[in-house]
Design a protein around this motif. Structure first.
Motif, short mmCIF file in Angstrom:
data_model
loop_
_atom_site.label_atom_id
_atom_site.label_comp_id
_atom_site.label_asym_id
_atom_site.label_seq_id
_atom_site.Cartn_x
_atom_site.Cartn_y
_atom_site.Cartn_z
N THR A 10 0.83 -1.20 0.00
CA THR A 10 0.00 0.00 0.00
C THR A 10 0.87 1.25 0.00
O THR A 10 1.70 1.43 0.89
CB THR A 10 -0.93 0.02 1.23
OG1 THR A 10 -1.73 -1.16 1.22
CG2 THR A 10 -1.84 1.23 1.21
N ASN A 212 -1.60 4.18 13.55
CA ASN A 212 -2.28 3.99 12.28
C ASN A 212 -3.28 5.11 11.99
O ASN A 212 -3.41 5.55 10.84
CB ASN A 212 -3.00 2.64 12.24
CG ASN A 212 -3.47 2.27 10.86
OD1 ASN A 212 -2.68 2.15 9.93
ND2 ASN A 212 -4.77 2.10 10.69
N TYR A 222 -7.96 10.18 4.79
CA TYR A 222 -9.01 9.54 5.58
C TYR A 222 -9.85 10.61 6.27
O TYR A 222 -9.32 11.56 6.85
CB TYR A 222 -8.36 8.63 6.63
CG TYR A 222 -9.30 7.71 7.36
CD1 TYR A 222 -9.43 6.38 6.96
CD2 TYR A 222 -10.04 8.14 8.44
CE1 TYR A 222 -10.28 5.51 7.63
CE2 TYR A 222 -10.90 7.29 9.12
CZ TYR A 222 -11.01 5.97 8.71
OH TYR A 222 -11.86 5.12 9.37
N SER A 243 -11.59 -2.94 11.95
CA SER A 243 -11.96 -3.51 10.64
C SER A 243 -12.75 -2.49 9.82
O SER A 243 -12.59 -2.42 8.60
CB SER A 243 -12.76 -4.79 10.84
OG SER A 243 -14.06 -4.55 11.35
N GLU A 245 -12.33 0.72 10.09
CA GLU A 245 -11.29 1.67 9.71
C GLU A 245 -10.58 1.20 8.44
O GLU A 245 -10.33 1.99 7.51
CB GLU A 245 -10.30 1.80 10.87
CG GLU A 245 -9.43 3.01 10.88
CD GLU A 245 -8.66 3.10 12.20
OE1 GLU A 245 -7.55 2.53 12.28
OE2 GLU A 245 -9.19 3.72 13.14
N HIS A 246 -10.26 -0.08 8.40
CA HIS A 246 -9.61 -0.64 7.20
C HIS A 246 -10.51 -0.49 5.97
O HIS A 246 -10.03 -0.21 4.87
CB HIS A 246 -9.32 -2.13 7.41
CG HIS A 246 -8.23 -2.42 8.40
ND1 HIS A 246 -7.24 -1.52 8.72
CD2 HIS A 246 -7.96 -3.54 9.13
CE1 HIS A 246 -6.41 -2.06 9.60
NE2 HIS A 246 -6.82 -3.28 9.86
N HIS A 249 -10.74 3.14 4.79
CA HIS A 249 -9.49 3.41 4.08
C HIS A 249 -9.55 2.84 2.67
O HIS A 249 -9.13 3.48 1.70
CB HIS A 249 -8.32 2.80 4.88
CG HIS A 249 -6.99 3.00 4.26
ND1 HIS A 249 -5.91 2.17 4.52
CD2 HIS A 249 -6.52 3.92 3.36
CE1 HIS A 249 -4.87 2.59 3.85
NE2 HIS A 249 -5.20 3.63 3.14
N ARG A 266 -7.46 -6.46 -2.49
CA ARG A 266 -7.63 -5.63 -1.30
C ARG A 266 -9.06 -5.76 -0.76
O ARG A 266 -9.26 -5.79 0.46
CB ARG A 266 -7.34 -4.17 -1.63
CG ARG A 266 -5.88 -3.90 -2.04
CD ARG A 266 -5.57 -2.42 -1.90
NE ARG A 266 -4.34 -2.04 -2.57
CZ ARG A 266 -3.12 -2.25 -2.11
NH1 ARG A 266 -2.97 -2.91 -0.97
NH2 ARG A 266 -2.04 -1.85 -2.77
N ARG A 270 -9.70 -7.07 3.14
CA ARG A 270 -10.28 -6.18 4.16
C ARG A 270 -11.69 -6.59 4.55
O ARG A 270 -12.13 -6.24 5.65
CB ARG A 270 -10.21 -4.73 3.67
CG ARG A 270 -8.76 -4.28 3.55
CD ARG A 270 -8.61 -2.86 3.07
NE ARG A 270 -7.20 -2.56 2.83
CZ ARG A 270 -6.55 -1.51 3.34
NH1 ARG A 270 -7.17 -0.67 4.11
NH2 ARG A 270 -5.27 -1.34 3.06
N GLY A 406 -2.62 -0.60 9.08
CA GLY A 406 -3.63 -0.44 8.04
C GLY A 406 -3.06 -0.35 6.64
O GLY A 406 -3.77 -0.63 5.66
N ILE A 409 -2.22 -4.36 5.77
CA ILE A 409 -3.17 -5.45 6.01
C ILE A 409 -3.31 -6.37 4.81
O ILE A 409 -3.39 -7.59 4.97
CB ILE A 409 -4.56 -4.89 6.43
CG1 ILE A 409 -5.56 -6.06 6.58
CG2 ILE A 409 -5.06 -3.83 5.49
CD1 ILE A 409 -6.93 -5.65 7.03
N ASP A 410 -3.30 -5.84 3.61
CA ASP A 410 -3.55 -6.66 2.42
C ASP A 410 -2.43 -7.67 2.20
O ASP A 410 -2.67 -8.86 1.99
CB ASP A 410 -3.72 -5.76 1.19
CG ASP A 410 -4.71 -4.65 1.44
OD1 ASP A 410 -5.84 -4.95 1.84
OD2 ASP A 410 -4.34 -3.47 1.25
#
Length: 458
Positions: A10, A212, A222, A243, A245-246, A249, A266, A270, A406, A409-410
């Protein structure tokens, strides 16, 4: 998707990042112009001796400080500000307030070396309203990360642990940090969030402000009104908030997907994350443990000859958090986090390097636990070292890392949390129906973003 993990790195929103850098540079020009005025201000707040010399400045990812010498012969002092543009304007006062509270609490309840604070204040209290500030003693030492890192040709090379480092040297460092983490593991609260003091009582009274959250606010575009506004009573509720929040984003950052396949990867990662909460959430009702998002060698000073840690710095993103974060083996044992290797699509290389250092650290922690138990200190069962081993063997380490990071995460999901299949089949019907409209939205966002970048940077 697993073979294309590296494509899921990311990136920041370059426009947001440039705007922040421009804001910071303009602010720094004003601060340097007021250097002498700040010296007088620090001396008055310090309350003894006049400022006799400007020694230099210190800068980190989020903070900037001036260092001054004083006529009374006491330690040098610094005045430190969070840098606007690198710390979201709306978060600066909150960040400093939280950090001062944590530093006071740790000085009272641990042996972690914390710089002495002479004074602090909010933006309204600072000269020219430069921002919230902390005035504290300057502590001698070199950054521990510089002592531990592999020699490099320049500062642009990635910082990783020196593979040829002397084990006795590393053990001395590990024993000290293991002791700090063991002490932190015993500082518990009944809610998740930032701590503060009312009379003689410490408790969680505010939302958690995390590393984050600041990254999302400064380099992802954001929306600030989508962050949580209050503490949490259960770990699962906090993880569900993360989650969301992810996902915000995912939809918000315009350059998050270069093509439809990356967008799909992605989207699956997520949307799968909240499905994993029930599997990986432990100690749901607490107690919750004081945890620092950014506790690592880059924020520690050490005596270069004795290897004694002289100060631990930067507690601005410290909160009472789900206990399972504390139960992870440290992510920084190779200095850089696992994403450095995951972004290259090489989890195997990371594991080969990390696991021996993890075992070395856990043995140091077990030794510290034994000393504490021998001193009749009451250690909860199972011990922290046992919990860290369980976090690693169960895969909870990876879930927690995805929760806290964040922007990673992917790549973490596809490298370590996804088990089989394409992933989309594991989502419910309503979520699967969102996929194609989501991909169209991301491609439209990307076209608009690229057009704006061309106009801005060409």
């Amino acid at each position: 998707m697993k073979e294309k993990i590296s494509s899921l790195k990311t990136y920041f929103d370059e426009i947001e990042e440039t705007n922040g850098d421009d804001e910071c540079r303009a602010w720094l020009d004003k601060v340097f112009d007021a250097k002498l005025e700040l010296a007088t201000f620090v001396a008055a707040r310090r309350g003894k001796g006049r400022a006799t010399e400007y020694v230099g400045f210190l800068k980190g990812s989020f903070n900037f400080a001036f260092r001054f010498k004083f006529s009374d012969g006491g330690p040098d002092a610094i005045i430190r500000f969070p840098k606007p543009g690198h710390t979201a304007t709306a978060l600066r006062d909150e960040k400093v307030t939280n950090e001062v509270q944590v530093m006071e609490y740790l000085r009272q309840n641990t042996t972690i070396p914390i710089p002495y604070i002479h004074s602090w204040g909010l933006t309204v209290d600072s000269p020219h309203q430069f921002g919230p500030f902390i005035i504290m003693d300057y502590v001698e030492g070199v950054l521990l990360s510089k002592v531990l890192k592999r020699p490099t040709e320049n500062d642009q090379e990635e910082m990783v642990l020196d593979p040829n480092i002397d084990n006795a040297k590393l053990n001395k460092i590990y024993h000290q940090i293991a002791d700090y983490l063991l002490q932190l593991s015993q500082l518990t609260f009944t809610r998740i969030g930032a701590i503060s003091k009312d009379g003689d009582t410490w408790s969680v009274t505010k939302r958690p402000l995390t590393y984050n959250m600041n990254e999302l606010a400064t380099v992802a575009g954001y929306p600030g009104d989508r962050f949580p506004t209050s503490p949490f009573d259960r770990a699962s509720d906090y993880l569900k908030s993360v989650s969301r929040e992810h996902l915000v984003h995912l939809w918000t950052q315009r350059n998050l997907a270069d093509d439809s396949e990356i967008a799909r990867g992605r989207f699956v990662a997520r949307n799968r994350f909240p499905q994993l909460i029930s599997e990986h959430c432990v100690d749901d009702a607490g107690p919750f443990i004081l945890y620092c998002d950014d506790l690592r060698p880059s924020n520690m000073l050490v005596h270069p000859d004795t290897l004694q840690i002289t100060a631990v710095l930067d507690f601005e993103f410290t909160n009472a958090m789900p206990a399972q974060f504390t139960y992870d083996p440290p992510w920084w044992l190779l200095l850089s986090g696992p994403e450095l290797w995951l972004d290259r699509g090489s989890i195997e290389e990371f594991l080969a390097l990390y696991e021996p250092r993890m075992e070395q650290f856990l043995q140091a922690l077990e030794f510290v636990e034994g000393v504490s138990a021998g001193g009749k200190q009451n250690l909860a069962a199972p011990r922290l070292s046992t919990r860290m081993r369980d976090s690693w063997s169960s895969g909870r380490f990876w879930f927690n890392h995805a929760a806290k990071k964040g922007f990673e995460i992917d790549v973490v999901y596809w490298a370590a949390l996804h088990k089989e299949g394409a992933g989309i089949e594991l989502l419910d019907d309503d979520t699967r129906a969102e996929l194609e409209p989501f991909i169209e939205t991301k491609m439209e966002q990307l076209r608009a973003y690229n057009k704006e970048c061309t106009a801005r940077f060409s």
